[in-house]
Design a protein around this motif. Structure first.
Motif, mmCIF file in Angstrom:
data_model
loop_
_atom_site.group_PDB
_atom_site.id
_atom_site.type_symbol
_atom_site.label_atom_id
_atom_site.label_comp_id
_atom_site.label_asym_id
_atom_site.label_seq_id
_atom_site.Cartn_x
_atom_site.Cartn_y
_atom_site.Cartn_z
ATOM 1 N N ALA A 109 0.829 -1.203 0.000
ATOM 2 C CA ALA A 109 0.000 0.000 0.000
ATOM 3 C C ALA A 109 0.868 1.259 0.000
ATOM 4 O O ALA A 109 0.567 2.226 -0.700
ATOM 5 N N ALA A 110 1.956 1.246 0.759
ATOM 6 C CA ALA A 110 2.865 2.395 0.808
ATOM 7 C C ALA A 110 3.532 2.613 -0.546
ATOM 8 O O ALA A 110 3.688 3.757 -0.994
ATOM 9 N N SER A 111 3.904 1.534 -1.202
ATOM 10 C CA SER A 111 4.511 1.631 -2.527
ATOM 11 C C SER A 111 3.522 2.210 -3.539
ATOM 12 O O SER A 111 3.871 3.084 -4.344
ATOM 13 N N ASP A 112 2.289 1.748 -3.491
ATOM 14 C CA ASP A 112 1.242 2.262 -4.376
ATOM 15 C C ASP A 112 0.996 3.751 -4.128
ATOM 16 O O ASP A 112 0.847 4.537 -5.058
ATOM 17 N N TYR A 113 0.956 4.131 -2.855
ATOM 18 C CA TYR A 113 0.729 5.528 -2.475
ATOM 19 C C TYR A 113 1.864 6.409 -2.991
ATOM 20 O O TYR A 113 1.626 7.478 -3.566
ATOM 21 N N GLN A 114 3.110 5.954 -2.791
ATOM 22 C CA GLN A 114 4.284 6.695 -3.246
ATOM 23 C C GLN A 114 4.241 6.900 -4.765
ATOM 24 O O GLN A 114 4.491 7.998 -5.268
ATOM 25 N N ARG A 115 3.917 5.857 -5.476
ATOM 26 C CA ARG A 115 3.862 5.921 -6.939
ATOM 27 C C ARG A 115 2.746 6.875 -7.407
ATOM 28 O O ARG A 115 2.920 7.644 -8.339
ATOM 29 N N LYS A 116 1.619 6.844 -6.733
ATOM 30 C CA LYS A 116 0.470 7.643 -7.141
ATOM 31 C C LYS A 116 0.620 9.125 -6.789
ATOM 32 O O LYS A 116 0.275 9.992 -7.592
ATOM 33 N N TYR A 117 1.139 9.421 -5.579
ATOM 34 C CA TYR A 117 1.169 10.799 -5.103
ATOM 35 C C TYR A 117 2.569 11.428 -5.064
ATOM 36 O O TYR A 117 2.696 12.621 -4.821
ATOM 37 N N GLY A 118 3.611 10.623 -5.257
ATOM 38 C CA GLY A 118 4.964 11.161 -5.235
ATOM 39 C C GLY A 118 5.451 11.543 -3.861
ATOM 40 O O GLY A 118 6.423 12.278 -3.721
ATOM 41 N N GLU A 119 4.798 11.053 -2.832
ATOM 42 C CA GLU A 119 5.161 11.346 -1.445
ATOM 43 C C GLU A 119 5.037 10.064 -0.631
ATOM 44 O O GLU A 119 4.114 9.288 -0.833
ATOM 45 N N SER A 120 5.966 9.871 0.283
ATOM 46 C CA SER A 120 5.920 8.679 1.120
ATOM 47 C C SER A 120 4.930 8.872 2.264
ATOM 48 O O SER A 120 4.973 9.889 2.953
ATOM 49 N N PRO A 121 4.055 7.905 2.481
ATOM 50 C CA PRO A 121 3.144 7.995 3.628
ATOM 51 C C PRO A 121 3.907 7.733 4.915
ATOM 52 O O PRO A 121 4.965 7.093 4.912
ATOM 53 N N ASP A 122 3.367 8.220 6.031
ATOM 54 C CA ASP A 122 4.006 7.958 7.320
ATOM 55 C C ASP A 122 3.041 7.413 8.367
ATOM 56 O O ASP A 122 3.429 7.097 9.477
ATOM 57 N N LEU A 123 1.760 7.285 7.995
ATOM 58 C CA LEU A 123 0.759 6.790 8.935
ATOM 59 C C LEU A 123 -0.186 5.835 8.210
ATOM 60 O O LEU A 123 -0.613 6.096 7.085
ATOM 61 N N CYS A 124 -0.500 4.737 8.872
ATOM 62 C CA CYS A 124 -1.439 3.770 8.320
ATOM 63 C C CYS A 124 -2.389 3.350 9.431
ATOM 64 O O CYS A 124 -1.953 2.866 10.475
ATOM 65 N N LEU A 125 -3.668 3.555 9.211
ATOM 66 C CA LEU A 125 -4.690 3.167 10.177
ATOM 67 C C LEU A 125 -5.317 1.860 9.716
ATOM 68 O O LEU A 125 -5.623 1.697 8.542
ATOM 69 N N VAL A 126 -5.481 0.947 10.662
ATOM 70 C CA VAL A 126 -6.026 -0.373 10.355
ATOM 71 C C VAL A 126 -7.122 -0.722 11.354
ATOM 72 O O VAL A 126 -7.252 -0.093 12.407
ATOM 73 N N HIS A 127 -7.884 -1.742 11.045
ATOM 74 C CA HIS A 127 -8.918 -2.235 11.952
ATOM 75 C C HIS A 127 -8.260 -2.688 13.263
ATOM 76 O O HIS A 127 -7.185 -3.298 13.242
ATOM 77 N N PRO A 128 -8.874 -2.413 14.408
ATOM 78 C CA PRO A 128 -8.285 -2.764 15.704
ATOM 79 C C PRO A 128 -7.916 -4.242 15.872
ATOM 80 O O PRO A 128 -6.972 -4.559 16.597
ATOM 81 N N SER A 129 -8.597 -5.131 15.192
ATOM 82 C CA SER A 129 -8.303 -6.561 15.340
ATOM 83 C C SER A 129 -6.909 -6.927 14.816
ATOM 84 O O SER A 129 -6.377 -7.978 15.160
ATOM 85 N N LEU A 130 -6.316 -6.072 14.001
ATOM 86 C CA LEU A 130 -5.011 -6.376 13.425
ATOM 87 C C LEU A 130 -3.844 -5.991 14.322
ATOM 88 O O LEU A 130 -2.732 -6.476 14.133
#
Length: 83
Positions: A23-44
């Motif tokens: 997901a981070a790689s896809d985000y970087q490719r799409k927006y040209g910026e590296s993400p630094d936060l990822c929110l996930v479902h609490p069960s994970l």
């Protein structure tokens, strides 16, 4: 989160780390910026904060299973999603 996108987990057989890295790689490719936060479902995360590469993973009850909310966070995010 200042800027982010909802990412559907297409291959639920991958472990969480591999999914987040993709997901981070896809985000970087799409927006040209590296993400630094990822929110996930609490069960994970079982109530813990994790790090994958340069990403901080946090749980959020508003994120459905099989989705990630990934993007660029800010200082207020820790306060918002800690609950």
């Amino acid at each position: 989160m200042t800027l982010g996108e909802l990412h559907f987990v297409e291959n639920p057989t991958l472990d969480l780390e591999a999914t987040v890295r993709q997901a981070a790689s896809d985000y970087q490719r799409k927006y040209g910026e590296s993400p630094d936060l990822c929110l996930v479902h609490p069960s994970l995360l079982n109530g813990q904060t994790r790090h994958v590469g340069g990403l901080r993973l946090e749980s959020a009850g508003t994120v459905l299973p099989n989705y990630l909310w990934i993007g660029v966070g800010d200082a207020a995010d820790t306060m918002l999603f800690a609950q």
